[in-house]
Design a protein around this motif. Structure first.
Motif, PDB file in Angstrom:
ATOM      1  N   VAL A   3       0.953  -1.322   0.074  1.00 46.24           N
ATOM      2  CA  VAL A   3      -0.195  -0.069  -0.023  1.00 46.24           C
ATOM      3  C   VAL A   3       0.839   1.124   0.006  1.00 46.24           C
ATOM      4  O   VAL A   3       1.850   1.355   0.881  1.00 46.24           O
ATOM      5  N   SER A   4       0.664   2.249  -1.063  1.00 50.45           N
ATOM      6  CA  SER A   4       1.651   3.326  -0.999  1.00 50.45           C
ATOM      7  C   SER A   4       0.745   4.527  -0.798  1.00 50.45           C
ATOM      8  O   SER A   4      -0.075   4.786  -1.650  1.00 50.45           O
ATOM      9  N   LYS A   5       1.376   5.386  -0.019  1.00 49.98           N
ATOM     10  CA  LYS A   5       0.640   6.588   0.201  1.00 49.98           C
ATOM     11  C   LYS A   5       1.463   7.928  -0.043  1.00 49.98           C
ATOM     12  O   LYS A   5       2.813   7.795   0.343  1.00 49.98           O
ATOM     13  N   PHE A   6       1.105   8.685  -0.991  1.00 50.11           N
ATOM     14  CA  PHE A   6       1.756   9.781  -1.384  1.00 50.11           C
ATOM     15  C   PHE A   6       1.215  11.019  -0.710  1.00 50.11           C
ATOM     16  O   PHE A   6      -0.177  11.327  -0.839  1.00 50.11           O
ATOM     17  N   GLY A   7       1.957  12.002   0.021  1.00 45.87           N
ATOM     18  CA  GLY A   7       1.544  13.150   0.553  1.00 45.87           C
ATOM     19  C   GLY A   7       1.327  13.997  -0.029  1.00 45.87           C
ATOM     20  O   GLY A   7       1.532  14.171  -1.379  1.00 45.87           O
ATOM     21  N   GLY A   8       0.934  15.517   0.556  1.00 40.76           N
ATOM     22  CA  GLY A   8       0.583  16.473  -0.392  1.00 40.76           C
ATOM     23  C   GLY A   8       1.545  17.049  -1.201  1.00 40.76           C
ATOM     24  O   GLY A   8       1.246  17.292  -2.417  1.00 40.76           O
ATOM     25  N   THR A   9       2.966  17.091  -0.992  1.00 43.88           N
ATOM     26  CA  THR A   9       4.034  17.824  -1.810  1.00 43.88           C
ATOM     27  C   THR A   9       4.232  16.759  -2.952  1.00 43.88           C
ATOM     28  O   THR A   9       4.695  16.938  -3.997  1.00 43.88           O
ATOM     29  N   SER A  10       4.083  15.538  -2.630  1.00 38.26           N
ATOM     30  CA  SER A  10       4.109  14.478  -3.712  1.00 38.26           C
ATOM     31  C   SER A  10       3.216  14.337  -4.773  1.00 38.26           C
ATOM     32  O   SER A  10       3.352  13.538  -5.819  1.00 38.26           O
ATOM     33  N   ALA A 199      -4.067   5.172   5.107  1.00 39.49           N
ATOM     34  CA  ALA A 199      -3.511   4.066   4.347  1.00 39.49           C
ATOM     35  C   ALA A 199      -2.989   2.953   5.146  1.00 39.49           C
ATOM     36  O   ALA A 199      -2.924   1.954   4.727  1.00 39.49           O
ATOM     37  N   ALA A 200      -2.567   3.162   6.574  1.00 43.86           N
ATOM     38  CA  ALA A 200      -2.117   2.225   7.554  1.00 43.86           C
ATOM     39  C   ALA A 200      -3.459   1.316   7.544  1.00 43.86           C
ATOM     40  O   ALA A 200      -3.463   0.075   7.723  1.00 43.86           O
ATOM     41  N   THR A 210       3.651  -4.439   3.020  1.00 43.13           N
ATOM     42  CA  THR A 210       4.373  -3.140   3.181  1.00 43.13           C
ATOM     43  C   THR A 210       3.512  -2.173   3.275  1.00 43.13           C
ATOM     44  O   THR A 210       2.717  -1.970   2.287  1.00 43.13           O
ATOM     45  N   LEU A 211       3.544  -1.100   3.989  1.00 40.85           N
ATOM     46  CA  LEU A 211       2.959   0.090   4.002  1.00 40.85           C
ATOM     47  C   LEU A 211       4.171   1.151   3.677  1.00 40.85           C
ATOM     48  O   LEU A 211       5.127   1.336   4.389  1.00 40.85           O
ATOM     49  N   GLU A 212       4.061   1.895   2.427  1.00 39.32           N
ATOM     50  CA  GLU A 212       4.813   2.860   2.066  1.00 39.32           C
ATOM     51  C   GLU A 212       4.219   4.289   2.537  1.00 39.32           C
ATOM     52  O   GLU A 212       3.231   4.680   1.920  1.00 39.32           O
ATOM     53  N   LEU A 258       0.824   3.914  13.232  1.00 42.25           N
ATOM     54  CA  LEU A 258       1.687   2.723  13.368  1.00 42.25           C
ATOM     55  C   LEU A 258       0.831   1.497  14.114  1.00 42.25           C
ATOM     56  O   LEU A 258       1.103   0.547  13.955  1.00 42.25           O
ATOM     57  N   LYS A 259      -0.217   1.835  14.828  1.00 36.51           N
ATOM     58  CA  LYS A 259      -1.104   1.012  15.523  1.00 36.51           C
ATOM     59  C   LYS A 259      -1.612  -0.206  14.450  1.00 36.51           C
ATOM     60  O   LYS A 259      -1.499  -1.472  14.704  1.00 36.51           O
ATOM     61  N   PRO A 260      -2.442   0.374  13.495  1.00 39.57           N
ATOM     62  CA  PRO A 260      -2.773  -0.748  12.622  1.00 39.57           C
ATOM     63  C   PRO A 260      -1.854  -1.629  11.912  1.00 39.57           C
ATOM     64  O   PRO A 260      -1.813  -2.947  11.622  1.00 39.57           O
ATOM     65  N   ALA A 261      -0.487  -0.950  11.732  1.00 41.96           N
ATOM     66  CA  ALA A 261       0.532  -1.681  11.130  1.00 41.96           C
ATOM     67  C   ALA A 261       1.067  -2.744  12.145  1.00 41.96           C
ATOM     68  O   ALA A 261       1.532  -3.870  11.455  1.00 41.96           O
TER      69      ALA A 261
END
Ligand code: ADP
Ligand code: ASP
Ligand code: MG
Length: 445
Positions: A3-10, A199-200, A210-212, A258-261
């Protein structure tokens, strides 16, 4: 799967979106993608919630949002018209929403959700241009939450059930972070920076490997690189340390991520879309290297609430009563320090805090029924994150010896082996972080 999460600046402009889409395309295991609003948009939407209906400020904010997105759409190679049409429709809906008279929390959450909805509707075209066969999902269909607008809690069981229908082996899915909906269909949000948490939760529901977390810095740093230019990315950090760091202000991760991860055994990597080949930070269960002080974080806009009552003297039940009132009002407390007749608590009152606290008139009145209150603002919380801080001889002496020029208002040490934190005047916060980073981290390199 990843699972890939991209933040605002990305996803902040066309080039950033292309970089992020390229990262997704590069590894076909990246089949669930979560993105935030384009950088600045959530802040603009929050500002819009407070401006007058006919003000120039409102028009300026709307023009800012419009131009930021049209600039990206104009550079699409295909589907330009389709994307523009969809965007203009959303802009009209946004204007209509702003015309409504209700300005309550429910109205605000629906307003804030425009950011993520708009960004995903554009990003899907960029993913397709990169050759990734992608389906767009409305996160509000998946993330069913309670009705605590601004800080909603997700129904994880329902999420897992809803996600079971997806086939991530055949397809890539794109959806929004930060938003959900309650059982009545009202849009909710998970708190500022909540896309990491979304995302998590998706990663947990999908049992991803993996969570990115893709952001604008190459991992979790020894401190905020905007404060200390010599801060360095940490190669490996344990879940415990990373959790403390995110709770105490390392903005790079939403504190609940991090909790869900951990629950689902998903490994987490934080990396930069600007330097995708850098290793970034891997968050692991146990790390071979366990320095006493690993990182330093700073959280501004802290309010100190001191509650005093002679009833506390040799009495039981006072703290229970106090915390019950705070719990009833969903006020989250960070540090606590007690004496025989008083208790001091710190509350996070930063506008963009994940769990922003508001000391409303009702809470104050309820508390004043059984105690005197003192409220002091403009403090900052400094936290040192590391290992065995509770049993390393001399560590607090070493720290506070360096800070004799500063007033330390409150200290918490001993509750966690991974952190020592203290409250200082907000204006001293950055200087203290710089000094401690130099003494305890740069000097060890
Ligand atoms: P995104 O939009 O990708 O979610 P955020 O702005 O929420 O990004 O978080 C990334 C920012 O967090 C970085 O630009 C950095 O300035 C800040 N930050 C604060 N503390 C740290 C830290 N310890 N390590 C890395 N970044 C940090
Ligand atoms: N867009 C939201 C915010 O700015 C959520 C996020 O970026 O994580 O808070
Ligand atoms: Mg963030």
């Amino acid at each position: 799967m990843i699972v890939s999460k991209f933040g605002g600046t990305s996803v902040g402009n066309y080039q950033a979106m292309c970089h992020s889409a390229g990262i997704v395309a590069f590894d076909r295991n990246r089949t669930f993608v979560v993105i935030s609003a384009t950088s600045g948009t959530t802040n603009d939407l929050i500002a819009l919630s407070a401006v007058d209906l006919n003000s120039t400020a409102k028009e300026e904010l709307l023009i800012g949002i419009k131009n930021r997105h049209l600039e990206i759409i104009e550079q699409l190679s295909s589907a330009k018209n389709e994307a523009e049409q969809a965007f203009r429709k959303d802009l009209t809906a946004l204007r209509q929403h702003l015309d409504l008279v209700a300005r309550d929390k429910r109205w605000k959450d629906k307003l804030y959700a425009f950011g993520e909805l708009i960004s995903t509707k554009i990003f899907i075209h960029i993913l397709k241009e990169e050759g990734v066969d992608t389906e767009w999902l409305d996160a509000r269909e998946l993330m069913k939450t309670d009705s605590v607008f601004g800080n909603a809690t997700v129904d994880r069981k329902l999420l897992t059930k809803k996600m079971a229908g997806l086939d991530t082996r055949r397809k890539t899915y794109l959806t929004q972070g930060f938003i959900g909906a309650d059982i009545f269909g009202n849009t909710t949000t998970l708190g500022r920076g909540g896309s990491d948490l979304s995302a998590a939760l998706f990663a947990e529901a999908l049992q991803a490997e993996t969570l990115e977390i893709w952001t604008d810095v190459a991992g979790i740093y020894s401190t905020d690189p905007r404060i200390v230019s010599k801060a360095k990315p940490i190669e490996q950090i344990t879940f415990d340390e990373a959790a403390e760091l995110s709770v105490f202000g390392g903005k790079v991760l939403h504190p609940a991520t991090l909790k869900p991860a951990i629950r689902a055994g998903v490994s987490v990597r934080v990396a930069s879309t600007k330097e995708p080949d850098e290793p970034g930070t891997l968050i692991v269960h146990t790390s071979e290297e366990k320095p006493v002080i690993r990182a330093i974080s700073l959280r501004k806009n802290q309010t100190l609430l001191t509650v005093k009552s002679l009833d506390m003297l040799h009495q039981y039940g006072f703290l229970a009563k106090l915390f019950q009132v705070l719990a009833d009002h969903k006020i989250s407390v960070d540090l606590v320090s007690t004496s025989e007749v008083s208790v001091s608590l710190t509350l996070d009152t930063a506008v963009n805090a994940a769990n922003k606290v508001e000391l409303t008139k009702e809470v104050m009145e309820e508390l004043q029924e059984f105690c005197d209150l003192k409220i002091e603002k403009d403090y900052a919380l400094v936290a040192l994150i590391g290992n065995k801080l509770d049993e390393t001889a001399g560590v607090s002496g070493d720290i506070f010896n360096k800070l004799t020029d500063f007033n330390i208002r409150m200290v918490c040490h001993g509750a966690s082996e991974n952190n020592i934190c203290f409250l200082v005047d907000e204006e001293d916060g950055e200087a203290i972080v710089k000094l401690l980073h130099k003494e305890f981290i740069e000097s060890k390199e």
